[in-house]
Design a protein around this motif. Structure first.
Motif, PDB file in Angstrom:
ATOM      1  N   CYS A  74       0.837  -1.214   0.000  1.00  0.00           N
ATOM      2  CA  CYS A  74       0.000   0.000   0.000  1.00  0.00           C
ATOM      3  C   CYS A  74       0.867   1.258   0.000  1.00  0.00           C
ATOM      4  CB  CYS A  74      -0.931   0.012   1.208  1.00  0.00           C
ATOM      5  SG  CYS A  74      -2.277  -1.159   1.109  1.00  0.00           S
ATOM      6  N   THR A  75       1.913   1.245   0.809  1.00  0.00           N
ATOM      7  CA  THR A  75       2.820   2.392   0.863  1.00  0.00           C
ATOM      8  C   THR A  75       3.505   2.603  -0.481  1.00  0.00           C
ATOM      9  OG1 THR A  75       3.196   1.980   3.213  1.00  0.00           O
ATOM     10  CG2 THR A  75       4.794   3.382   2.086  1.00  0.00           C
ATOM     11  N   ALA A  76       3.958   1.533  -1.095  1.00  0.00           N
ATOM     12  CA  ALA A  76       4.623   1.642  -2.398  1.00  0.00           C
ATOM     13  C   ALA A  76       3.664   2.177  -3.449  1.00  0.00           C
ATOM     14  CB  ALA A  76       5.165   0.281  -2.821  1.00  0.00           C
ATOM     15  N   LEU A  77       2.431   1.705  -3.428  1.00  0.00           N
ATOM     16  CA  LEU A  77       1.444   2.192  -4.389  1.00  0.00           C
ATOM     17  C   LEU A  77       1.197   3.680  -4.204  1.00  0.00           C
ATOM     18  CD1 LEU A  77      -0.720   1.774  -6.577  1.00  0.00           C
ATOM     19  CD2 LEU A  77      -2.312   1.186  -4.741  1.00  0.00           C
ATOM     20  N   LEU A  78       0.976   4.099  -2.978  1.00  0.00           N
ATOM     21  CA  LEU A  78       0.695   5.516  -2.723  1.00  0.00           C
ATOM     22  C   LEU A  78       1.895   6.402  -3.048  1.00  0.00           C
ATOM     23  CD1 LEU A  78      -1.376   5.217   0.558  1.00  0.00           C
ATOM     24  CD2 LEU A  78      -2.214   5.680  -1.755  1.00  0.00           C
ATOM     25  N   LEU A  79       3.094   5.969  -2.690  1.00  0.00           N
ATOM     26  CA  LEU A  79       4.278   6.772  -2.995  1.00  0.00           C
ATOM     27  C   LEU A  79       4.553   6.829  -4.492  1.00  0.00           C
ATOM     28  CD1 LEU A  79       6.712   5.816  -0.103  1.00  0.00           C
ATOM     29  CD2 LEU A  79       5.557   7.992  -0.468  1.00  0.00           C
ATOM     30  N   SER A  80       4.354   5.721  -5.188  1.00  0.00           N
ATOM     31  CA  SER A  80       4.586   5.748  -6.642  1.00  0.00           C
ATOM     32  C   SER A  80       3.569   6.654  -7.326  1.00  0.00           C
ATOM     33  CB  SER A  80       4.542   4.338  -7.231  1.00  0.00           C
ATOM     34  OG  SER A  80       3.248   3.792  -7.149  1.00  0.00           O
ATOM     35  N   LEU A  81       2.317   6.626  -6.877  1.00  0.00           N
ATOM     36  CA  LEU A  81       1.316   7.521  -7.451  1.00  0.00           C
ATOM     37  C   LEU A  81       1.604   8.976  -7.107  1.00  0.00           C
ATOM     38  CD1 LEU A  81      -1.974   5.485  -6.920  1.00  0.00           C
ATOM     39  CD2 LEU A  81      -0.728   5.872  -9.052  1.00  0.00           C
ATOM     40  N   LEU A  82       2.084   9.231  -5.890  1.00  0.00           N
ATOM     41  CA  LEU A  82       2.429  10.598  -5.497  1.00  0.00           C
ATOM     42  C   LEU A  82       3.565  11.151  -6.352  1.00  0.00           C
ATOM     43  CD1 LEU A  82       2.094  12.985  -3.485  1.00  0.00           C
ATOM     44  CD2 LEU A  82       3.836  11.856  -2.100  1.00  0.00           C
ATOM     45  N   ILE A  83       4.608  10.370  -6.528  1.00  0.00           N
ATOM     46  CA  ILE A  83       5.740  10.821  -7.347  1.00  0.00           C
ATOM     47  C   ILE A  83       5.303  10.996  -8.799  1.00  0.00           C
ATOM     48  CG2 ILE A  83       8.005  10.143  -8.232  1.00  0.00           C
ATOM     49  CD1 ILE A  83       8.571   8.922  -5.478  1.00  0.00           C
ATOM     50  N   LEU A  84       4.455  10.105  -9.290  1.00  0.00           N
ATOM     51  CA  LEU A  84       3.936  10.232 -10.657  1.00  0.00           C
ATOM     52  C   LEU A  84       3.111  11.505 -10.800  1.00  0.00           C
ATOM     53  CD1 LEU A  84       3.747   8.874 -13.434  1.00  0.00           C
ATOM     54  CD2 LEU A  84       1.714   7.698 -12.614  1.00  0.00           C
ATOM     55  N   CYS A  85       2.299  11.821  -9.799  1.00  0.00           N
ATOM     56  CA  CYS A  85       1.506  13.055  -9.840  1.00  0.00           C
ATOM     57  C   CYS A  85       2.396  14.290  -9.835  1.00  0.00           C
ATOM     58  CB  CYS A  85       0.535  13.103  -8.668  1.00  0.00           C
ATOM     59  SG  CYS A  85      -0.860  12.001  -8.857  1.00  0.00           S
ATOM     60  N   VAL A  86       3.479  14.248  -9.076  1.00  0.00           N
ATOM     61  CA  VAL A  86       4.392  15.391  -9.053  1.00  0.00           C
ATOM     62  C   VAL A  86       5.020  15.580 -10.426  1.00  0.00           C
ATOM     63  CG1 VAL A  86       6.588  16.226  -8.111  1.00  0.00           C
ATOM     64  CG2 VAL A  86       4.844  15.317  -6.578  1.00  0.00           C
ATOM     65  N   TYR A  87       5.430  14.482 -11.065  1.00  0.00           N
ATOM     66  CA  TYR A  87       6.027  14.578 -12.400  1.00  0.00           C
ATOM     67  C   TYR A  87       5.040  15.092 -13.441  1.00  0.00           C
ATOM     68  CZ  TYR A  87      10.622  12.487 -11.749  1.00  0.00           C
ATOM     69  OH  TYR A  87      11.916  12.264 -11.397  1.00  0.00           O
ATOM     70  N   CYS A  88       3.771  14.768 -13.286  1.00  0.00           N
ATOM     71  CA  CYS A  88       2.787  15.046 -14.335  1.00  0.00           C
ATOM     72  C   CYS A  88       1.973  16.312 -14.108  1.00  0.00           C
ATOM     73  CB  CYS A  88       1.844  13.860 -14.480  1.00  0.00           C
ATOM     74  SG  CYS A  88       2.694  12.392 -15.077  1.00  0.00           S
ATOM     75  N   THR A  89       2.195  17.035 -13.042  1.00  0.00           N
ATOM     76  CA  THR A  89       1.428  18.254 -12.775  1.00  0.00           C
ATOM     77  C   THR A  89       2.368  19.439 -12.631  1.00  0.00           C
ATOM     78  OG1 THR A  89       1.459  17.883 -10.385  1.00  0.00           O
ATOM     79  CG2 THR A  89      -0.415  16.973 -11.609  1.00  0.00           C
ATOM     80  N   THR A  90       1.780  20.583 -12.332  1.00  0.00           N
ATOM     81  CA  THR A  90       2.585  21.791 -12.153  1.00  0.00           C
ATOM     82  C   THR A  90       3.375  21.774 -10.861  1.00  0.00           C
ATOM     83  OG1 THR A  90       0.673  22.905 -11.162  1.00  0.00           O
ATOM     84  CG2 THR A  90       1.023  23.203 -13.545  1.00  0.00           C
ATOM     85  N   ALA A  91       3.169  20.774 -10.027  1.00  0.00           N
ATOM     86  CA  ALA A  91       3.966  20.647  -8.800  1.00  0.00           C
ATOM     87  C   ALA A  91       5.445  20.461  -9.133  1.00  0.00           C
ATOM     88  CB  ALA A  91       3.467  19.479  -7.957  1.00  0.00           C
ATOM     89  N   TYR A  92       5.730  19.905 -10.308  1.00  0.00           N
ATOM     90  CA  TYR A  92       7.120  19.716 -10.734  1.00  0.00           C
ATOM     91  C   TYR A  92       7.852  21.059 -10.800  1.00  0.00           C
ATOM     92  CZ  TYR A  92      11.037  17.885 -13.461  1.00  0.00           C
ATOM     93  OH  TYR A  92      12.285  17.514 -13.887  1.00  0.00           O
ATOM     94  N   GLU A  93       7.222  22.066 -11.402  1.00  0.00           N
ATOM     95  CA  GLU A  93       7.832  23.387 -11.473  1.00  0.00           C
ATOM     96  C   GLU A  93       7.865  24.051 -10.099  1.00  0.00           C
ATOM     97  OE1 GLU A  93       5.333  22.707 -13.825  1.00  0.00           O
ATOM     98  OE2 GLU A  93       6.640  22.402 -15.557  1.00  0.00           O
TER      99      GLU A  93
END
Length: 183
Positions: A74-93
């Motif tokens: 569960c932790t791996a799933l949530l962390l992988s989705l969180l990092i993916l969201c950071v890469y794919c949104t304006t949070a990256y900038e």
């Protein structure tokens, strides 16, 4: 002469704002290369399948391994989705490329290592049901995806280090670098 006429000749017209790929701000441009996109997709997919398989296990003999696997998957799933969201949104900038890459660089081997450990523990303590075997298999596959990305990140960082050293091998200041800023 009208006031606007004076400025019209020297002022550039206001350009349109850059168009986003998606109205919600999602983009894949920060996930460079096919291997990174594939690794991120496989991490999330295998982690999700591992979570689903271990959640529908009805009976367990030694439940400690299953509970550890449940927490880790569960932790791996949530962390992988969180990092993916950071890469794919304006949070990256917002966070900046260096910080996001550094977090990803250290998170991937950590998550992969814990997932591998949890998969080994589940394999050692499972009662042998098909769902436990499937969860364990998806755990090994997910940990492989995390470790593969960690290795690729390491190789990319080594490549960037050698390229930066080859640009200025002796770290010698050029003529423009040695000039004072204020004359």
């Amino acid at each position: 002469m009208e006031n606007g006429a004076v400025y019209n000749e020297t002022t550039e017209p206001q350009g349109k704002p850059p168009r986003r790929a998606c109205p919600c701000g999602c983009t894949l441009r920060h996930l460079r290369g096919r291997w990174r996109r594939a690794a991120k997709a496989l991490q999330a997919l295998f982690s999700l399948l591992a979570v689903i398989c271990e959640e529908i296990v009805e009976n367990c003999i030694k439940c400690g391994g299953l509970y550890f696997f449940e927490f880790t998957s569960c932790t791996a799933l949530l962390l992988s989705l969180l990092i993916l969201c950071v890469y794919c949104t304006t949070a990256y900038e917002t966070f900046g490329k260096d910080k996001v890459e550094r977090v990803n660089f250290w998170a991937m081997p950590g998550i992969g290592g814990f997932f591998l450990l949890a998969s080994v523990v589940l394999a050692a303590t499972s009662s042998g049901s098909d769902l436990e075997k499937a969860a364990c298999t998806f755990g090994f596959l997910a940990s492989g995806a995390f470790v593969a990305e960690a290795i690729m990140n390491y190789l990319d960082s080594r490549k960037q280090d050698t390229e930066s050293r080859s640009e200025n091998p002796a770290n010698i200041q050029t003529a423009t670098e040695s000039q004072p800023l204020n004359k």
